[in-house]
Write an enzyme that holds these catalytic residues in place. Structure first.
Site, PDB file in Angstrom:
ATOM      1  CG  HIS A  65      40.263  36.273  43.415  1.00  0.00           C
ATOM      2  ND1 HIS A  65      39.596  35.827  44.533  1.00  0.00           N
ATOM      3  CD2 HIS A  65      41.072  37.261  43.839  1.00  0.00           C
ATOM      4  CE1 HIS A  65      39.983  36.528  45.591  1.00  0.00           C
ATOM      5  NE2 HIS A  65      40.890  37.408  45.190  1.00  0.00           N
ATOM      6  CB  CYS A 244      40.207  42.480  52.683  1.00  0.00           C
ATOM      7  SG  CYS A 244      39.954  42.453  50.894  1.00  0.00           S
TER       8      CYS A 244
END
Length: 741
Positions: A65, A244
């Protein structure tokens, strides 16, 4: 997500052998539908994101992505591969590939797509249905949430054991946080509604019930955190934070896994997802009522002081996905033993003890998985110390070099500027620079040791680490002594933190007991046990570097050049750089040659790629040619990472070419006996380099060799372009280059 994926964006027989080919195949579908305007530019953005961190997830899933200026609207494409494709997941290749494309700046849309998808991927019934569907339209409907998958009795593949069956409607489940995170960024505009989590009725707030979540957007506790005030005693309560580096996929998958694991264990879990578009804070009442805290993150937790004073499990975000039940059990065990973090000081800052007694998560411990080998964790601890030491090396080294450049090599014998300073004399200013730089250099070893210990044991490790580093400096144990002192101090503090202590003593452990006991032990070991042998070893290393000449120096230059260019700013590159700046702590002719060779070799990869894009531009994509313009400046400034976009797209041709050129430059720099006192700067510190003209010759030679090799290898790999939409400039010939895995 209704218009983000259609049947035309689904390929149930994805014919691709590598992740690059898979991304290209799916991206071509986006081009045909007008969702992407520049195929090669978009793929370069995907490759750049992939270079940051692999997008493979356990359970056979790949999620490449990116945000890209070449995307016209948020879009999701799906491909299913029979043999599977390696996306870097620990459990093997991925057979379900989701390509997510979002326009630049479309944080809300990007986050909504990814977080909603990430949560659904934790449902085995969802992934099983995608593996068995035979209709592209059916697959698109499943992903959009138009069709609900049938519950599966067990995962059909190796999906993480932490992902149990989707809960029934009405069970405890936190609402998908994507819309809330988006709303936090743009309150007046309602964020796109993500697909409802499996098992929840559309339009309902599934956060109520037993309290295993928070009401997204409001940050209020749900159902009094699951305590209704009647019936059996309230269940064990856990609050968690997940995050993250990109704040998207792993963040929400870890949240989903922890919620599932808590539900299975009868534990109330409230998760705060600190995503890329902000986060909704857990209500203070929810945190106050919690019995334990789980922090699953690879980046610093924002406002971490809110969770101080509670039993805390601190791990990497992937552990939150793969080991959620074990983390719940560990949190319960810590609470039963009474292990808590230190309380927050009155000024609201971070607790002085970091993790406190029994805490297992130091700042850099979160960089790796709990199953990582000792070698991996050791490297991470050492890099923690080196990263804090580098600014002292840079400031001190540059000031010393400027002092020598202005005042000559006799400046080191000048009297103290505190006693004698003539404002109008250049020699006095040179002495000021030199003496200030020398003082900065005096902190190198203590800072190195202190922050190695900090990386291992958080703030309690700082005092014994600095004390051990100061002892190493006193007994002339140098760089090696600092490394040993930091590791010893961190190990001692970690051992003390595991000792069970009475409740009244826990408050003074981080600020009195741990610094006192650990400093005494470190001082004893460094002064009387291991300090002198290490000092002898350091002296031998210094003598060896001082005597480097001829073939030995050239061989060392080749090795350092290969290390600097192998991973382009990665761990091996950092090891070579740390070796070089370690020599600057006790500089001699040999260590200055090493520093010069390391910087010269590190400049080669981006300069070579920039040159190659100019000489044979047709071998590179339009995006790579644009990156090549920036690579000139990055390479000249000794920023090796400027070559990463090229290596990510074609590693088997770019990396070997860079390594050969780096080896040539390193060898020539050592052969020419070039020296460097500054640890950084590239061409901007040429006046501070010994034999500067020959130094530039060495850099130029390596650049030419690397550029020639990459042009040769790419030219050999050219093949006729397959029929595909032309998205380049009018009249431009596109030569498709085989992309290596």
């Amino acid at each position: 997500m209704s218009d983000m994926i259609t049947a035309d964006l689904v390929d149930l027989d994805l014919a691709a052998g590598t992740k690059e080919e898979a991304a290209r195949s799916l991206a071509e579908r986006l081009v045909r539908l007008g969702r992407v305007t520049d195929l090669d530019g978009f793929l370069a953005d995907v490759a750049a994101r992939e270079a940051q961190m692999p997008t493979g997830l356990d359970g056979g899933i790949g999620i490449p992505h990116c945000r890209s200026a070449h995307v016209t609207e948020p879009t999701l494409a799906f491909g299913r591969s029979g043999p599977g494709i390696d996306f870097g997941a620990p459990d093997g290749p991925a057979d379900l590939i989701f390509l997510i494309a979002a326009p630049s700046g479309a944080d809300d849309a990007h986050l909504t797509i990814l977080s909603s998808l990430a949560r659904r991927l934790m449902d085995p019934a969802f992934t099983s249905a995608l593996r068995t569907t035979t209709s592209p339209a059916g697959a698109a409907a499943l992903i959009r949430g138009d069709e609900e998958p049938q519950p599966a009795p067990s995962p059909s593949t190796g999906t993480a054991s932490t992902a149990p069956q989707a809960p029934a409607a009405g069970s405890a489940k936190s609402a998908d946080p994507a819309a809330a995170d988006a709303a936090e960024v743009s309150e007046p505009v309602e964020a796109p509604e993500p697909a409802e989590p499996p098992g929840s009725a559309p339009g309902t707030d599934t956060s109520t019930g037993t309290g295993t979540g928070v009401r997204q957007g409001a940050g209020e506790p749900e159902g009094d955190s699951g305590d209704s005030g009647d019936g059996p005693p309230a269940p064990f309560r856990v609050v968690a934070v997940t995050s993250c580096p990109t704040g998207i996929a792993h963040t929400y998958m870890a949240a989903e896994a922890l919620e599932h694991a808590g539900r299975d264990a009868g534990v109330d879990v409230a998760v705060e997802t600190q995503g890329s578009a902000g986060f909704t804070r857990l209500a203070p009442g929810v945190i106050a009522a919690a019995d334990a805290v789980i922090l699953a993150h690879d980046v610093p937790v924002r406002e971490k002081e809110r969770f101080a004073g509670k039993p805390t499990v601190d791990v990497g975000v992937k552990a939150g996905i793969n080991r959620a039940p074990q983390l719940i059990a560990e949190a319960r065990d810590k609470a039963a033993r009474g292990e808590v973090t230190a309380p927050v000081p009155a000024d609201g800052g971070e607790a002085p003890g970091g993790e406190g007694p029994g805490g297992s998560g130091a700042p850099v411990d979160r960089a790796g998985e709990p199953g990582d080998g000792y070698g991996t964790r050791l490297r991470t601890w050492l890099m923690s110390g080196v990263s804090y030491m580098v600014p002292f090396v840079a400031a001190g080294g540059l000031l010393i070099a400027l002092g020598f450049a202005i005042g000559g090599y006799a400046v080191d014998r000048a009297p103290s500027v505190a006693e004698h300073f003539a404002w109008g004399q250049a020699d006095s200013w040179a002495a000021l620079m030199f003496q200030t730089g020398a003082l900065a250099f005096g902190f190198l070893i203590p800072v190195l040791a202190g922050y190695i210990a900090y990386g291992m044991a958080d703030r309690p490790g700082l005092v014994p680490g600095f004390v051990g580093g100061a002892v190493a400096l006193t007994i002339d144990a140098g760089f090696l002594g600092g490394l040993a002192a930091g590791l010893i101090a961190g190990g001692i503090v970690r051992a003390i933190q595991r000792v069970r202590v009475p409740g009244p003593l826990r408050g003074i452990m981080p600020v009195v007991v741990i610094p006192l006991v650990s400093s005494a032990i470190v001082g004893f070991l460094m002064f009387l046990v291991i300090g002198k042998p290490i000092a002898s070893l350091q002296s031998a290393l210094t003598d060896w570097l001082s005597g480097l000449s001829g073939a030995n120096a050239v061989v060392l230059g080749v090795i350092l050049g290969l290390m600097m260019c192998f991973d382009l700013g990665g761990p091996l590159n950092k090891v070579a750089y740390a070796f070089a700046i370690g020599g600057l702590a006790d500089p001699n002719e040999g260590s200055l040659k090493v520093m010069a060779a390391v910087m010269a070799a590190g400049m080669v990869p981006p300069l070579a790629m920039a040159l190659a894009t100019v000489v044979r531009g047709r071998l590179f994509t339009k995006a790579e040619r644009e990156n090549g313009k920036a690579a000139w400046v990055l390479g000249a400034s000794f920023i090796t990472e400027g070559a990463i976009p090229f290596a990510a797209a074609d590693p088997l041709r770019v990396v070997p070419s860079a390594m050969v050129g780096g080896a040539v430059t390193g060898a020539l720099s050592m052969l020419f006996e070039c020296t460097l006192r500054a640890p950084h700067g590239g061409v901007w510190v040429i006046p501070l380099i010994g034999n500067p003209l020959l130094y530039l010759v060495a850099v130029l030679a390596g650049t030419l060799v690397s550029a020639a090799l990459v042009i040769l290898l790419k030219g050999h790999a050219r093949r006729t372009p397959a029929p595909a939409p032309d998205v380049g400039e009018p009249g431009e010939t596109h030569e498709k280059v085989t992309v290596a895995a």
